[in-house]
Write an enzyme that holds these catalytic residues in place. Sequence first.
Site: not given
Length: 302
Positions: A157, A170, A174
């Site tokens: 991401s 997150y 990622k």
Amino acid sequence: MGALDGRVAIITGAGRGVGREHALLFAHEGAKVVVNDLGGAEDGSGSDATPADEVVAEIRAAGGTAIANHDDVADWEGGQRLINAAIEEFGDLHVLVNNAGILRDRMLVNMTEQEWDAVIHVHLKGHFVPTRWAAAYWREKAKAGEEVKASIINTSSTSGLFGNAGQTNYGAAKSGIASFTTILQDEIGRYGVRCNAIAPAARTRLTMTIPGAADRMGPTDEGWDPSDPANIAPFVAYLATEECRIAGKVFFVRGGEVHMFKPWSIVDAVTKDGYWEVEELAAAADKWADVEFDLGRPFRKG
């Protein structure tokens, strides 16, 4: 003739969003697809077999071949069952697309231990577990003298590769997935497996929880919708083809754009022959405070 005729593919998190579009296009291109989705909420809570089952029904109605799997990809035995499901149903496995994920966004000073652990668990371990079992399968085939032309496509991401406030959990996961991918290529490329990763930008139930996303992810005045999750699938399908030569790379994919990332690289240094004194480093390294990098961001948040 489809681009993926004869290929058996597992796609995790394929009940909705980007994963769903992967599954539909893979099947359209001739792949036999295992549609994996636990069916949890955006934060990973709960489970529901409906999303995976509905994608399978849609594929079959269009004349494609697919089965559903509802195992938790971060569970050790569940990951093994997932890999075995493809082999037992279709006789082989050629492609693994690791796509499943959740969000539990919070500024770091307010984040709980459980919010950190849950995101790291689903993303990082959820990539590791299916990959571990798939890699073992392909290694045994290669060691037995069989030709392996397999492909793994992981999902990173921009939140990890560029950063995004409120997503330390997150983003860390990622970014780890990007590193996991390049190291994985070094380890299992010898068995005939190509490993790549994408950082997709698309309108999904996860991205739409990010403040301001609705303003950035709508159709253009001309009717073109660069944020449609269906735009991500063609490049992933290409990476999954038998003859694709790309390996060990990470890409940003959005709309009609595909950008290749450059891995971490050293751009400057200060050196001396011998031990540094703190005062010396204060003089030599202070210049780095003024260094700005052109990250080549294909988009900026508003």
